[in-house]
Design a protein around this motif. Structure first.
Motif, PDB file in Angstrom:
ATOM      1  N   GLN A  14      -5.453  -5.772 -18.613  1.00 38.34           N
ATOM      2  CA  GLN A  14      -5.895  -6.312 -17.409  1.00 38.34           C
ATOM      3  C   GLN A  14      -6.418  -5.443 -16.284  1.00 38.34           C
ATOM      4  O   GLN A  14      -6.861  -5.667 -15.020  1.00 38.34           O
ATOM      5  CB  GLN A  14      -4.566  -6.988 -16.778  1.00 38.34           C
ATOM      6  N   LEU A  15      -6.299  -4.223 -16.638  1.00 41.41           N
ATOM      7  CA  LEU A  15      -6.873  -3.089 -15.489  1.00 41.41           C
ATOM      8  C   LEU A  15      -8.371  -3.020 -15.944  1.00 41.41           C
ATOM      9  O   LEU A  15      -8.907  -2.826 -16.839  1.00 41.41           O
ATOM     10  CB  LEU A  15      -6.423  -1.696 -15.728  1.00 41.41           C
ATOM     11  N   GLU A  16      -9.242  -3.198 -14.703  1.00 45.84           N
ATOM     12  CA  GLU A  16     -10.786  -3.010 -14.943  1.00 45.84           C
ATOM     13  C   GLU A  16     -11.205  -2.122 -13.903  1.00 45.84           C
ATOM     14  O   GLU A  16     -10.640  -1.966 -12.795  1.00 45.84           O
ATOM     15  CB  GLU A  16     -11.290  -4.783 -14.440  1.00 45.84           C
ATOM     16  N   LEU A  17     -12.532  -1.624 -14.099  1.00 44.57           N
ATOM     17  CA  LEU A  17     -13.115  -0.804 -13.402  1.00 44.57           C
ATOM     18  C   LEU A  17     -14.464  -1.431 -13.117  1.00 44.57           C
ATOM     19  O   LEU A  17     -15.152  -1.703 -14.134  1.00 44.57           O
ATOM     20  CB  LEU A  17     -13.099   0.750 -14.038  1.00 44.57           C
ATOM     21  N   TRP A  18     -14.793  -1.491 -11.763  1.00 44.59           N
ATOM     22  CA  TRP A  18     -16.230  -1.886 -11.611  1.00 44.59           C
ATOM     23  C   TRP A  18     -17.003  -1.166 -10.661  1.00 44.59           C
ATOM     24  O   TRP A  18     -16.450  -0.428 -10.056  1.00 44.59           O
ATOM     25  CB  TRP A  18     -15.992  -3.324 -10.691  1.00 44.59           C
ATOM     26  N   LYS A  19     -18.338  -1.152 -11.037  1.00 43.33           N
ATOM     27  CA  LYS A  19     -19.264  -0.285 -10.456  1.00 43.33           C
ATOM     28  C   LYS A  19     -20.452  -1.141  -9.637  1.00 43.33           C
ATOM     29  O   LYS A  19     -20.937  -2.025 -10.264  1.00 43.33           O
ATOM     30  CB  LYS A  19     -20.035   0.823 -11.403  1.00 43.33           C
ATOM     31  N   VAL A  20     -20.494  -0.796  -8.216  1.00 50.10           N
ATOM     32  CA  VAL A  20     -21.491  -1.462  -7.437  1.00 50.10           C
ATOM     33  C   VAL A  20     -22.475  -0.410  -6.945  1.00 50.10           C
ATOM     34  O   VAL A  20     -21.938   0.647  -6.486  1.00 50.10           O
ATOM     35  CB  VAL A  20     -20.760  -2.406  -6.441  1.00 50.10           C
ATOM     36  N   GLY A  37       0.746  -1.295  -0.038  1.00 46.84           N
ATOM     37  CA  GLY A  37      -0.011   0.307   0.032  1.00 46.84           C
ATOM     38  C   GLY A  37       0.802   1.255   0.137  1.00 46.84           C
ATOM     39  O   GLY A  37       0.235   2.345  -0.286  1.00 46.84           O
ATOM     40  N   LYS A  38       2.138   0.955   0.231  1.00 47.42           N
ATOM     41  CA  LYS A  38       3.011   2.378   0.381  1.00 47.42           C
ATOM     42  C   LYS A  38       3.600   2.662  -0.853  1.00 47.42           C
ATOM     43  O   LYS A  38       4.594   3.428  -1.172  1.00 47.42           O
ATOM     44  CB  LYS A  38       4.143   2.253   1.257  1.00 47.42           C
ATOM     45  N   GLN A  39       3.437   1.759  -2.001  1.00 47.02           N
ATOM     46  CA  GLN A  39       3.652   1.993  -3.420  1.00 47.02           C
ATOM     47  C   GLN A  39       2.506   2.628  -4.285  1.00 47.02           C
ATOM     48  O   GLN A  39       1.494   2.684  -3.967  1.00 47.02           O
ATOM     49  CB  GLN A  39       4.087   0.735  -3.822  1.00 47.02           C
ATOM     50  N   VAL A  40       2.879   2.849  -5.559  1.00 44.25           N
ATOM     51  CA  VAL A  40       1.988   3.385  -6.154  1.00 44.25           C
ATOM     52  C   VAL A  40       1.609   2.431  -7.226  1.00 44.25           C
ATOM     53  O   VAL A  40       2.644   1.755  -8.260  1.00 44.25           O
ATOM     54  CB  VAL A  40       2.789   4.802  -7.074  1.00 44.25           C
ATOM     55  N   TRP A  41       0.195   2.108  -7.626  1.00 47.47           N
ATOM     56  CA  TRP A  41       0.123   1.322  -8.632  1.00 47.47           C
ATOM     57  C   TRP A  41      -1.002   1.648  -9.782  1.00 47.47           C
ATOM     58  O   TRP A  41      -1.682   2.639  -9.376  1.00 47.47           O
ATOM     59  CB  TRP A  41      -0.612   0.193  -7.856  1.00 47.47           C
ATOM     60  N   ARG A  42      -1.252   1.004 -10.947  1.00 41.75           N
ATOM     61  CA  ARG A  42      -1.847   1.306 -11.858  1.00 41.75           C
ATOM     62  C   ARG A  42      -3.270   1.608 -11.699  1.00 41.75           C
ATOM     63  O   ARG A  42      -4.168   2.353 -12.301  1.00 41.75           O
ATOM     64  CB  ARG A  42      -1.350   0.486 -13.073  1.00 41.75           C
ATOM     65  N   GLY A  43      -3.711   0.761 -10.625  1.00 38.98           N
ATOM     66  CA  GLY A  43      -5.123   0.830 -10.292  1.00 38.98           C
ATOM     67  C   GLY A  43      -5.800   2.301  -9.728  1.00 38.98           C
ATOM     68  O   GLY A  43      -6.862   2.661 -10.218  1.00 38.98           O
ATOM     69  N   ALA A  44      -4.534   2.730  -9.271  1.00 37.24           N
ATOM     70  CA  ALA A  44      -4.936   4.101  -8.753  1.00 37.24           C
ATOM     71  C   ALA A  44      -4.810   5.194  -9.723  1.00 37.24           C
ATOM     72  O   ALA A  44      -5.807   6.232  -9.774  1.00 37.24           O
ATOM     73  CB  ALA A  44      -3.764   4.478  -7.702  1.00 37.24           C
ATOM     74  N   PHE A  88     -16.845   2.474  -6.704  1.00 39.82           N
ATOM     75  CA  PHE A  88     -16.133   1.997  -7.666  1.00 39.82           C
ATOM     76  C   PHE A  88     -14.707   1.427  -7.186  1.00 39.82           C
ATOM     77  O   PHE A  88     -14.111   2.017  -6.422  1.00 39.82           O
ATOM     78  CB  PHE A  88     -15.670   3.536  -8.552  1.00 39.82           C
ATOM     79  N   ILE A  89     -14.404   0.487  -7.979  1.00 42.13           N
ATOM     80  CA  ILE A  89     -13.371  -0.586  -7.641  1.00 42.13           C
ATOM     81  C   ILE A  89     -12.441  -0.814  -8.796  1.00 42.13           C
ATOM     82  O   ILE A  89     -13.021  -1.049  -9.839  1.00 42.13           O
ATOM     83  CB  ILE A  89     -13.790  -1.922  -6.742  1.00 42.13           C
ATOM     84  N   THR A  90     -11.246  -0.510  -8.603  1.00 47.81           N
ATOM     85  CA  THR A  90     -10.322  -0.737  -9.717  1.00 47.81           C
ATOM     86  C   THR A  90      -9.525  -1.950  -9.282  1.00 47.81           C
ATOM     87  O   THR A  90      -8.988  -2.043  -8.215  1.00 47.81           O
ATOM     88  CB  THR A  90      -9.344   0.341  -9.867  1.00 47.81           C
ATOM     89  N   ILE A  91      -9.085  -2.801 -10.163  1.00 45.24           N
ATOM     90  CA  ILE A  91      -8.191  -3.984 -10.084  1.00 45.24           C
ATOM     91  C   ILE A  91      -7.581  -4.276 -10.964  1.00 45.24           C
ATOM     92  O   ILE A  91      -7.968  -4.183 -12.337  1.00 45.24           O
ATOM     93  CB  ILE A  91      -9.270  -5.194  -9.477  1.00 45.24           C
ATOM     94  N   GLU A  92      -6.386  -4.884 -10.820  1.00 39.94           N
ATOM     95  CA  GLU A  92      -5.403  -5.331 -12.100  1.00 39.94           C
ATOM     96  C   GLU A  92      -5.442  -6.916 -12.035  1.00 39.94           C
ATOM     97  O   GLU A  92      -5.311  -7.510 -11.094  1.00 39.94           O
ATOM     98  CB  GLU A  92      -4.056  -4.786 -11.961  1.00 39.94           C
ATOM     99  N   LYS A  93      -6.027  -7.417 -12.976  1.00 42.40           N
ATOM    100  CA  LYS A  93      -5.988  -9.019 -13.105  1.00 42.40           C
ATOM    101  C   LYS A  93      -4.452  -9.540 -13.317  1.00 42.40           C
ATOM    102  O   LYS A  93      -4.102  -9.588 -14.548  1.00 42.40           O
ATOM    103  CB  LYS A  93      -6.805  -9.254 -14.276  1.00 42.40           C
ATOM    104  N   ASP A 106      -7.163  -1.001  -6.274  1.00 37.03           N
ATOM    105  CA  ASP A 106      -6.340  -2.124  -6.449  1.00 37.03           C
ATOM    106  C   ASP A 106      -6.054  -2.297  -5.127  1.00 37.03           C
ATOM    107  O   ASP A 106      -4.751  -2.582  -4.542  1.00 37.03           O
ATOM    108  CB  ASP A 106      -4.952  -1.432  -7.126  1.00 37.03           C
ATOM    109  N   VAL A 107      -6.867  -2.705  -4.395  1.00 39.20           N
ATOM    110  CA  VAL A 107      -6.767  -3.413  -2.907  1.00 39.20           C
ATOM    111  C   VAL A 107      -7.159  -4.790  -2.679  1.00 39.20           C
ATOM    112  O   VAL A 107      -7.161  -5.472  -1.630  1.00 39.20           O
ATOM    113  CB  VAL A 107      -7.602  -2.532  -1.991  1.00 39.20           C
ATOM    114  N   CYS A 108      -7.677  -5.584  -3.838  1.00 38.89           N
ATOM    115  CA  CYS A 108      -7.970  -6.859  -3.970  1.00 38.89           C
ATOM    116  C   CYS A 108      -6.767  -7.837  -4.320  1.00 38.89           C
ATOM    117  O   CYS A 108      -6.799  -8.414  -5.661  1.00 38.89           O
ATOM    118  CB  CYS A 108      -9.148  -7.100  -4.760  1.00 38.89           C
TER     119      CYS A 108
END
Length: 381
Positions: A356-362, A165-172, A295-300, A266-268
């Protein structure tokens, strides 16, 4: 400090992998002895993201072309002086050495390094006892404050899995792009971010939303997030970065009564964390008196699994399983609808937007309380 020792559990950040030769300024060591770097990110205008499948390609090619033209012009002037005068037939008389061989002048390299075929890039370490470097850092801060499109983020480069979590990821970055592409949706809203990490997405959201609750777990991580909020105050109308890491009664009441959006970037990547995220979402939304959008982003991430002796996406598969359970929930305090959103919106930050980057809406809609269920039983298996 330009050499990093990797252990079996070392995880590299996207910033390090995608920009290995970029200038990253090491500022300090955090409480657990990890090097903390600062990187600058520029929010692009609409004219700069025209090729979002290859971000930065146009800018990079333009810079390379400009540098090449300058080198060629300089080389031409040099060669004209060495080759001699032009003959009457319009041909250049070649410059020969003593043996009659053609002497070719090579294009000069910029910033050559002796005894090495590449440029050396070493981080600069700032120390509190060095007033000169401190003044230079403060001058950089003042310059950045003149530009509301420059974000400065402190982050680590390599950590164990529990500290990613201290790093920077594409999901953000993907979630930040989505926020910037929908200004009318988020303007004036109250937003809660879960697992904020370095705080990059919350900082972007704060340029539009009325209130942003930036949350995560761990004092060291929260300290880094607080530092980043302070570094980017020039982008916000107001900021409460000086408050302690705690909730007041007024904060809790405001969050439950007014939060219309929850975001998570990108927390999953760990099954236990994914379960915790969905339990938290259910617990919050079941107590909201209004509809809330998540809104949740995740990298597969695709890995080779020894268990299956094949490539797999175990963390992503568990995330999908939790989404299905949430959508199928019919006897809880909320009804949930799940939608996979396309990632064809505008790109405002330079990163590689991979497929592989995805955006989900709940969408969470509250139900009558007579249908209540113990949320502790959800997502436990």
């Amino acid at each position: 400090m330009d050499q990093i020792t990797f252990r079996h559990d070392t995880v590299l950040s996207d910033v390090h992998m995608l920009l290995p030769n970029a200038h990253h300024l090491m500022t300090r060591l955090n409480n657990v002895g990890q090097p903390v770097f600062v990187s600058k990110f520029k929010i692009l205008s609409y004219g700069d993201w025209h090729d979002y499948n290859h971000p930065g390609k146009g800018i990079k090619e333009a810079d390379e072309y400009h540098d090449q033209r300058e080198d060629e012009e300089q080389c031409t002037k040099t060669n004209q002086g060495k080759y001699g005068e032009i003959s009457g037939e319009g041909n250049v008389e070649p410059f020969l050495d003593e043996d009659g061989d053609l002497n070719i002048t090579h294009r000069p390299r910029k910033n050559p390094t002796e005894g090495s075929g590449r440029d050396m890039a070493c981080p600069i370490i700032l120390r509190q006892s060095n007033p000169i470097l401190e003044r230079e850092e403060n001058m950089d801060d003042e310059v950045d404050k003149c530009f509301k499109d420059i974000i400065r983020i402190e982050h680590t480069m390599a950590t164990p899995l529990e500290d990613v979590g201290k790093q920077v990821w594409r999901g953000a970055f993907l979630l930040a792009d989505f926020i910037l592409s929908k200004p009318t949706v988020f303007r004036g809203a109250t937003v809660l971010e879960l697992g904020a990490g370095t705080g990059l997405t919350s900082i972007i959201m704060s340029t539009l939303a009325k209130t942003v609750y930036c949350t995560d777990v761990g004092e060291d991580l929260l300290s880094m997030c607080k530092r980043n909020v302070t570094l980017n105050r020039h982008m916000m109308e107001t900021s409460d970065a000086d408050v302690e890491f705690s909730w007041t009664e007024e904060d809790v009441a405001d969050m439950y009564n007014n939060t219309s959006f929850i975001i998570a970037a990108d927390v999953c990547y760990d099954d236990d964390l994914t379960d915790g995220l969905f339990r938290t979402l259910y617990r919050l939304c079941s107590n909201f008196p209004h509809t809330c959008t998540i809104f949740i982003t995740i990298e597969k991430r695709i890995n080779f699994s020894l268990q299956h002796m094949d490539v797999s996406c175990e963390a992503y598969d568990h995330f999908s399983h939790c989404l299905s359970k949430l959508q199928d929930l019919v006897d809880g305090r909320c009804s949930f609808s799940v939608e996979h959103l396309p990632s064809n919106f505008s790109q405002f930050l330079l990163y590689e937007r991979i497929e592989q980057l995805e955006l989900w809406k709940v969408t969470a809609t509250p139900l009558p309380f007579d249908q209540a269920q113990n949320d502790s039983e959800l997502f436990s298996s």
